[in-house]
Design a protein around this motif. Structure first.
Motif, mmCIF file in Angstrom:
data_model
loop_
_atom_site.group_PDB
_atom_site.id
_atom_site.type_symbol
_atom_site.label_atom_id
_atom_site.label_comp_id
_atom_site.label_asym_id
_atom_site.label_seq_id
_atom_site.Cartn_x
_atom_site.Cartn_y
_atom_site.Cartn_z
ATOM 1 N N MET A 34 0.870 -1.175 0.109
ATOM 2 C CA MET A 34 0.111 0.041 0.048
ATOM 3 C C MET A 34 1.046 1.234 -0.168
ATOM 4 O O MET A 34 2.077 1.223 0.579
ATOM 5 N N LYS A 35 0.491 2.385 -0.699
ATOM 6 C CA LYS A 35 0.992 3.569 -0.628
ATOM 7 C C LYS A 35 0.226 4.681 -0.334
ATOM 8 O O LYS A 35 -1.078 4.326 -0.532
ATOM 9 N N LYS A 36 0.765 5.776 -0.097
ATOM 10 C CA LYS A 36 -0.038 6.909 0.406
ATOM 11 C C LYS A 36 -0.342 7.737 -0.850
ATOM 12 O O LYS A 36 0.792 8.173 -1.456
ATOM 13 N N PHE A 37 -1.565 8.190 -0.803
ATOM 14 C CA PHE A 37 -1.791 9.307 -1.958
ATOM 15 C C PHE A 37 -2.445 10.431 -1.466
ATOM 16 O O PHE A 37 -3.413 10.338 -0.507
ATOM 17 N N MET A 38 -2.366 11.668 -2.321
ATOM 18 C CA MET A 38 -3.151 12.818 -1.956
ATOM 19 C C MET A 38 -4.060 13.223 -3.013
ATOM 20 O O MET A 38 -3.594 13.205 -4.081
ATOM 21 N N MET A 39 -5.412 13.278 -2.555
ATOM 22 C CA MET A 39 -6.440 13.778 -3.899
ATOM 23 C C MET A 39 -6.362 15.220 -3.427
ATOM 24 O O MET A 39 -7.026 15.466 -2.185
ATOM 25 N N LEU A 40 -5.998 16.204 -4.358
ATOM 26 C CA LEU A 40 -6.237 17.376 -4.191
ATOM 27 C C LEU A 40 -7.315 17.888 -4.923
ATOM 28 O O LEU A 40 -7.747 17.429 -6.272
ATOM 29 N N PHE A 41 -8.185 18.828 -4.258
ATOM 30 C CA PHE A 41 -9.628 19.112 -4.996
ATOM 31 C C PHE A 41 -9.676 20.507 -5.700
ATOM 32 O O PHE A 41 -9.341 21.553 -4.715
ATOM 33 N N VAL A 42 -9.501 20.645 -6.969
ATOM 34 C CA VAL A 42 -8.931 22.003 -7.288
ATOM 35 C C VAL A 42 -10.425 22.464 -8.146
ATOM 36 O O VAL A 42 -11.034 21.796 -8.978
ATOM 37 N N GLY A 43 -10.834 23.701 -8.339
ATOM 38 C CA GLY A 43 -11.614 24.540 -8.949
ATOM 39 C C GLY A 43 -11.899 25.563 -8.527
ATOM 40 O O GLY A 43 -11.370 26.488 -7.671
ATOM 41 N N THR A 44 -13.459 25.900 -8.476
ATOM 42 C CA THR A 44 -14.107 27.266 -8.139
ATOM 43 C C THR A 44 -14.790 26.952 -6.857
ATOM 44 O O THR A 44 -15.479 25.837 -6.721
ATOM 45 N N GLU A 45 -14.671 27.723 -5.853
ATOM 46 C CA GLU A 45 -15.490 27.835 -4.366
ATOM 47 C C GLU A 45 -16.895 27.885 -4.841
ATOM 48 O O GLU A 45 -17.475 28.628 -5.840
ATOM 49 N N TYR A 46 -17.636 27.044 -4.005
ATOM 50 C CA TYR A 46 -19.367 27.262 -4.185
ATOM 51 C C TYR A 46 -19.592 28.696 -3.973
ATOM 52 O O TYR A 46 -20.648 28.832 -4.789
ATOM 53 N N THR A 47 -18.947 29.493 -2.728
ATOM 54 C CA THR A 47 -19.598 30.709 -2.877
ATOM 55 C C THR A 47 -19.367 31.673 -3.878
ATOM 56 O O THR A 47 -20.188 32.646 -4.363
ATOM 57 N N ASP A 48 -18.204 31.429 -4.669
ATOM 58 C CA ASP A 48 -18.005 31.987 -6.115
ATOM 59 C C ASP A 48 -18.886 31.852 -7.130
ATOM 60 O O ASP A 48 -18.831 32.485 -8.272
ATOM 61 N N LEU A 49 -19.509 30.559 -7.159
ATOM 62 C CA LEU A 49 -20.233 30.090 -8.298
ATOM 63 C C LEU A 49 -22.164 30.651 -7.797
ATOM 64 O O LEU A 49 -22.724 30.493 -8.618
ATOM 65 N N GLY A 50 -22.224 31.270 -6.705
ATOM 66 C CA GLY A 50 -23.361 31.855 -6.155
ATOM 67 C C GLY A 50 -24.426 30.644 -5.860
ATOM 68 O O GLY A 50 -25.779 30.976 -6.229
#
Length: 116
Positions: A2-18
């Motif tokens: 087993m290895k360790k991984f990081m999942m990074l979540f990239v994009g637009t913030e909910y508040t910026d989407l209205g």
């Protein structure tokens, strides 16, 4: 192995989407369900949501700039630390990411292990 991984979540913030509070709550329920699925599978090792405030320090002069999510094209909104056998396994886990429909992205990075 087993290895360790990081999942990074990239994009637009909910508040910026209205998004409305109800829409945000609906999305958060999807996040909680996804987290619970990974916890039950025994692969989730941690994770956090990140605030939208950013302090950048750049260059030899250490120039400091305070930014908000509205001032950058994409923001890292959070991460999960997971344990899996390989990239393909993490890619499979990432299929349930709740925010593909709003154009956000999962970036998978393996955590480097140094011999001590």
């Amino acid at each position: 192995m087993m290895k360790k991984f990081m999942m990074l979540f990239v994009g637009t913030e909910y508040t910026d989407l209205g998004l409305s509070p109800e829409e945000i709550q609906n999305r958060m329920e999807k996040w909680f369900a996804w987290s619970e699925k990974m916890e039950k599978a025994g692969i989730l090792r941690g994770g956090e949501a990140l605030t939208s405030q950013i302090r950048r320090i750049v260059g030899q002069n250490r120039t400091v700039t305070d930014l908000t999510s509205a001032e950058v094209k994409e923001i890292v909104g959070g991460y999960y630390l997971v344990e899996a056998s390989d990239f393909d396994s993490v890619q499979e886990i990432a299929q349930d990411f709740p925010d593909y429909d709003i154009g956000n992205t999962v970036e998978i990075r393996e955590i480097m292990v140094f011999d001590s």
